[in-house]
Structure formats: C-alpha cells, structure tokens
Write a protein that holds these residues in place. Structure first.
Motif, PDB file in Angstrom:
ATOM      1  N   CYS A   1     -33.184  38.378  69.065  1.00  0.00           N
ATOM      2  CA  CYS A   1     -32.799  39.600  68.375  1.00  0.00           C
ATOM      3  C   CYS A   1     -32.342  40.603  69.430  1.00  0.00           C
ATOM      4  O   CYS A   1     -32.425  40.321  70.619  1.00  0.00           O
ATOM      5  CB  CYS A   1     -33.940  40.169  67.533  1.00  0.00           C
ATOM      6  SG  CYS A   1     -35.330  40.786  68.509  1.00  0.00           S
TER       7      CYS A   1
ATOM      8  N   CYS B   1     -33.582  43.588  70.167  1.00  0.00           N
ATOM      9  CA  CYS B   1     -34.574  44.584  70.559  1.00  0.00           C
ATOM     10  C   CYS B   1     -34.735  44.646  72.073  1.00  0.00           C
ATOM     11  O   CYS B   1     -34.500  43.650  72.758  1.00  0.00           O
ATOM     12  CB  CYS B   1     -35.920  44.259  69.926  1.00  0.00           C
ATOM     13  SG  CYS B   1     -35.927  44.471  68.157  1.00  0.00           S
TER      14      CYS B   1
ATOM     15  N   CYS C   1     -38.312  44.709  64.854  1.00  0.00           N
ATOM     16  CA  CYS C   1     -37.303  44.398  63.844  1.00  0.00           C
ATOM     17  C   CYS C   1     -37.790  43.294  62.911  1.00  0.00           C
ATOM     18  O   CYS C   1     -38.856  42.725  63.087  1.00  0.00           O
ATOM     19  CB  CYS C   1     -35.999  43.994  64.510  1.00  0.00           C
ATOM     20  SG  CYS C   1     -36.069  42.341  65.215  1.00  0.00           S
TER      21      CYS C   1
ATOM     22  N   GLU D   1     -38.760  39.845  64.367  1.00  0.00           N
ATOM     23  CA  GLU D   1     -40.112  39.766  64.934  1.00  0.00           C
ATOM     24  C   GLU D   1     -41.165  39.655  63.831  1.00  0.00           C
ATOM     25  O   GLU D   1     -42.212  39.071  64.024  1.00  0.00           O
ATOM     26  CB  GLU D   1     -40.374  41.000  65.810  1.00  0.00           C
ATOM     27  CG  GLU D   1     -39.540  40.963  67.080  1.00  0.00           C
ATOM     28  CD  GLU D   1     -39.244  42.344  67.627  1.00  0.00           C
ATOM     29  OE1 GLU D   1     -39.968  43.296  67.300  1.00  0.00           O
ATOM     30  OE2 GLU D   1     -38.268  42.455  68.385  1.00  0.00           O
TER      31      GLU D   1
END
Ligand code: ZN
Length: 623
Positions: free
Chosen positions: A18, A20, A69, A72
């Motif tokens: 992702c 992040c 997010c 996760e």
C-alpha cells in the motif's frame, strides 16, 4: 554444532502492498478487534504451528494510526507489490552472487498469532544459491525473500493481545544462510557482514528493531532449534552458546532417563482438587475456595531428574513449565521441588500413593480456574516429557534479554503456504537485472578501502566503523572538522565502553551535538582523550552538558603549568631513585603521575614531561 541465520531487515521505501509511510507512530486514532482461526494450506493440511497458535483462542485488538489504510485492516485487497522494494531485494541478490528467480510469486504464509490482520504474512522468493565470504570462509546463501513485516505487539492481557498497525506491511528482506556456521562468534560475524551489505544499498531502516535475526542451531544427536527475533547483534553469540549447552544437557539427561526406565503414560490426568483443599496458601489455595481445579500426572522414572543436577540454570522442570505456560497456565509444580508452595510432606505422600508412584517416579501438578486449560497444559507437559526421553525436541524459542531463551511454539511445517491470489506474478526481465547490475552500490570492502584512504585510518579501525554501523556518524563528525582518529576512537572504543544500566539496556547514544562538543573540548585541550570515558559515563548518568560533565569529573582547570608542577613534585620526591635507577624509574613514576592527572592531560604529553624532568634531575645529579 552447526548453525544458520535468517536475517530480516526493514527497507525504507514505503510499505510493500500500500502507499502508507513506513514509520512507527505513538498516535492511535482508531481500534478494532479480530479473532483468527487456523485454516488449511495449499496441501489442505493445517499447519501444526498455526493450530497451536489458534488453540489459545485469543482476541486481537488492532490500533490504527493517522495513516493506517484499508489494506492494513484487510478490508481492501493489497495494491501491487512495491517495485522499489523488489529492486532493493534484487540488488542484494546480485551483491550476494545469488540467482534471481524468473518470476516473483507472492505466497501467503499462515500465521495466526494475531500479528497480521489477515491471518497470514505475504512473502515472495526473490533469489537462490548465493554466497558470502567472511574472514576467508565461504557461506552459502540459500534464499533471499521479500516479505511484509508483522504488526507491532504493544500490550498483552489475559485473553487479549494488542497490536499496532504502523509496522504491518513494512517491506522486509530476508536473507537465509546455509547451516555452515560452526560457532557463536562466527554467527555474529556472518550477521555483521550481512548487515553491512544491507546498509550498502542505502535503502534500509535504521535503529533498534529494524534488523532481526532468527538463529537455527543444532548439535550432533540434537535437533534444529529456531531462536526467533534476536534484535541485538552482540547477543547472537550468547544465544548460540546457550543453546549448544542446553542441547548437550538434554542429551545427557536422555541417558539418565533411559537408565531409570522413564516413560510417560497416556492416562488422563488425575483430579487432585479434593486432596488440595487443605492447602491454605500459595498457588493451590484456590482449590479450597472451590474456584480452581488441581490436576496431576505421573512421570514414572523422572524422579530426581526435573531439577538441575548441578544447581545450574538448565533443568527439565523449567522446560516443562514453559510448555504449561504456552497453554495459558501460570506454571506448574513438580515433585522434585516439594514440599513447598504450601504443599506439605504429608500431602506429597498422599498424592504419591494415589498415583501409585515408586522411589524413582515423579509427578507434575497444575492448577487453574479452567479445567480445559489445565488439561491442555498437562497434555503439553506430557508431550514435552516424552520428547526428553527422545533427546532434543525441535522447537521455536524466544530470546530473553538476559541471554537465555524460552520455548514459544513448535517448528512450523510445510503446510502453511498458500498462493496469494490478489497479487499477479511479476516476471524478472533481463533488462531489469542489467539496469540494477549497472548501478550496484559500493560494497562494504570498497567502502572500507575508501574510508581508510581518505581519512588516513588503519583498515582495522575502519572495519569497526563499517560493521558497527558507525559510518554515517563518523562521516558527519569528520565533516565538521574533527580529527578522524579522535572521532573513530570515540565511536569504536569510548562509547561502547560506557557501562550499561543492565545487560540488556541499549548502548548510550548521545546526540551528534553532544559528541561534537565533547570532541571540541578534547581538541581545545580542555580535557585529555584519557578523560573522555569518564565524561561519557557522567553524561550517560544524566549530566546536563559536556561542560557540566567535565566540571563534575573535576577535569577542568588543569593547565600545562599545573602538569609540569605536578611532575616536578613527583620527580623531586623520588630524586634518589631517579639518580640510582635512571631510565628504570620511568614506569613506576609514570603510574604515580597518571593517577594524579586522572585524564586531565593527554598521556603523551604527560610522558614527555616526565622524561624531561627525569633527564633534568639525572643531569643535575651527574654534575
Ligand atoms: Zn496502508
């Protein structure tokens, strides 16, 4: 003995699946809970380690931060694999002369201890068959993998474990060596070499916990034991040596057990709750109040072998207790340690009679509010006792801060892998490898040669900077104009020598400003380099500044003139010896003078002054 390493290093290129940031945070903005169960792997069988973890039936609580997010939280499929992370893993593969795979296939590795919201960890094989040379010896690198880090455990309470999502999904490169390591010190050296190679990519996270080692150890006749998650490199040697001692102990114990015809019956545990009602204090007092069961099993032939034969730390009783704890019990009590815990001789005799035990037989008792948990715990104790008759059972162990290890769970098997159907495979093209090969980073040995050349330092000192992860601190201090030799001495000798508050406490790390101020004070002659360790010690103990520490150490205000006066006084007081013994008087007098100087002047300056004064007195004596 033989040992192998698995080095896990976090990368600093964002998260693996992702967008992040890969940063830890103390800010918690949201939380949710999950339960996990073990399911079958690709081969349908349920992995033994996964089943073991699921058997505790815990609830997992996840703390989300400002940047957490849906990936996760496992509420959204993973995004495509981070290409920069893959490039870094491939670069390492090239540095280790390994063969990259043709296609990256992400797998799900079932892990149900709650450390992943999904119940699995994503992992991908990147390369195989590498090699590494350390101090003239070759070690094979069997695999290089790219995987996602787990969530960070922040709290544990009965029935619930809390994790933070910030660490979940940080890319990890995993480098596994072959089992060619033959001593604890070698294990540390190989780990240091791999650490230096990882840092050479300049794509790794730094600081405690960003590199973690799993150490596999076995001895002849023993079994592979995996010590998982060692964070302090300097502790590796101690863990390896401790594990070798433990396996040797277990092999000797096996012989004793066989001599006593030890065996473990598969009878159900004996309910001794009634018998223990009379116990009014200690762990068994709950039986009298009617809210705890007490269960016992017989261990025929184990009598006298549950405690340590030497009074040392190794004992079977402790191993059995660790297994009881793995089922959620608080521990166990065995016959070799009784009478104690409010259990009298009389009660022991009654229990022995009930269990029909002879002189060389032992028993184990546990107590808990839940009869199921007590039964599960005794089941594990019996299983571990059976393992003792076979010798060394294979298992995963947790490293403890004091250098010991503790049983954590069985070794995982092959049933825990399953293809990750959300991530398409990635073909590794020849062009991609060509591009990476053209931009390989400077290798540790090249870095050493360059640093030695440009700073005029001996290679041995530079090696310590490179392997101790000190290059960046060294370079920035040297760039500020501090002499290279002085900086290297401070970082490689003085700082590691600062006493720690406890054996597992991290090394004292002053700010760059503090180090700069200390170096400046040394260069200006305010203190001698011999006084630096004392100043560091006071800073570690909380002195507010370098100046304050110098003041506190009584190192300030001792001038060149003060030194000459001191030396003159000492030499005059010993004038007779100086005249009769000449040069031979130097060493004892140097000792006397240094004791009084206490690091306030440079050692070389002191010895020069002393020689001058000795010469003066001798010439005077001869005239
Ligand atoms: Zn994310």
């Amino acid at each position: 003995m033989k040992a192998g390493l698995e080095v896990h290093q976090q990368l600093s290129v964002g998260k693996l699946f992702c967008a992040c940031p890969a940063e830890l945070t103390e800010q918690v903005t949201d939380a949710f809970t999950r339960s996990l169960r073990a399911s079958g792997g690709e081969s349908r069988a349920v992995d033994v380690a996964a089943a073991f973890q699921a058997s505790r039936g815990l609830v997992y609580r996840y703390e989300a931060g400002p940047s957490s997010c849906l990936v996760e939280m496992d509420e959204e499929p993973p995004h495509p694999l981070n290409e920069a992370a893959l490039d870094t893993a491939l670069t390492l593969a090239l540095l280790l002369h390994a063969r990259p795979v043709d296609e990256i296939q992400v797998m799900r590795k079932i892990v149900v201890d709650g450390s992943n919201t999904t119940g699995f960890q994503r992992t991908a094989l990147v390369a195989v068959d590498g090699e590494l040379e350390v101090r003239g010896r070759r070690y094979s690198i069997s695999t290089i993998c790219l995987e996602e880090d787990a969530a960070r455990k922040v709290r544990e309470s009965p029935g619930e474990v809390s994790y933070r999502l910030d660490r979940l999904g940080i890319p990890l490169v995993e480098i596994a060596t072959g089992p060619e390591i033959t001593s604890g010190s070698e294990a540390r050296e190989v780990a240091e070499e791999i650490g230096a190679l990882l840092r050479a990519t300049r794509r790794v996270r730094r600081g405690i916990g960003t590199i973690r080692e799993d150490v596999n150890v076995s001895i002849e006749g023993g079994h592979r034991i995996e010590i998982k998650g060692v964070q302090e490199l300097r502790m590796i040697q101690e863990y390896v040596e401790g594990e070798v001692a433990r396996q040797n102990f277990l092999l000797e114990l096996r012989e004793e057990l066989r001599r006593q015809n030890a065996h473990v019956p598969s009878d159900p545990p004996h309910d001794a709750t009634e018998l223990f009602r009379e116990v009014s204090s200690g762990p068994f007092s709950g039986a009298g109040r009617g809210n705890q069961v007490v269960l016992a099993i017989a261990l025929p032939g184990f009598g006298g072998l549950l405690r340590s034969p030497t009074g040392g730390d190794l004992r079977l009783g402790r191993e059995l207790a660790d297994h009881a704890r793995s089922a959620g019990l608080r521990g166990l009590v065995h016959s070799d340690e009784l009478p104690a815990y409010g259990v009298t001789d009389d009660l022991v005799a009654k229990l022995r009679e009930r269990l029909a035990l002879g002189d060389t037989d032992a028993f184990v008792v546990v107590t808990d509010r839940s009869p199921e948990r007590a039964r599960l715990g005794l089941d594990r104790v019996a299983q571990r006792a059976r393992g003792a008759i076979d010798g060394v059972p294979g298992e995963t162990r947790d490293p403890l801060p004091d250098g010991r290890t503790r049983y954590s769970r069985p070794l995982p098997g092959r049933d825990r892998m399953y293809p990750e159907t959300d991530i398409p495979p990635i073909t590794i093209t020849a062009e991609r490898l060509e591009r990476l090969r053209a931009h390989l980073p400077e290798r540790p040995e090249e870095l050493e040669a360059r640093l030695a050349r440009s700073n005029g330092l001996p290679l041995e000192v530079v090696r310590q900077l490179v392997y101790g992860d000190l290059v960046e601190r060294f370079t920035s201090l040297a760039k500020e104009g501090h002499p290279a030799g002085l900086v290297a001495r401070l970082l490689t000798q003085d700082l590691p020598a600062v006493p720690r508050k406890s054996p597992d406490a991290p090394q004292f790390e002053p700010s760059p400003e503090t180090l700069g101020a200390l170096l400046s004070a040394t260069e200006a002659g305010r203190i001698a380099k011999e006084g630096v360790p004392r100043v560091l010690e006071l800073l570690a103990a909380g002195a507010s500044s370098v100046e304050a520490a110098i003041e506190q150490a009584g190192l300030a205000g001792f001038s060149k003139d003060d030194l000459v006066a001191l030396v003159r006084r000492v030499v005059e007081a010993n004038a007779e010896i100086v005249r009769t013994r000449g040069e031979a008087a130097f060493s004892p007098l140097m000792g006397d003078v240094m004791r009084e100087v206490r690091g306030r002047r440079d050692g070389r300056e002191v010895s020069d002054t002393l020689r001058q004064e000795i010469d003066r007195v001798r010439t005077r004596g001869g005239s």
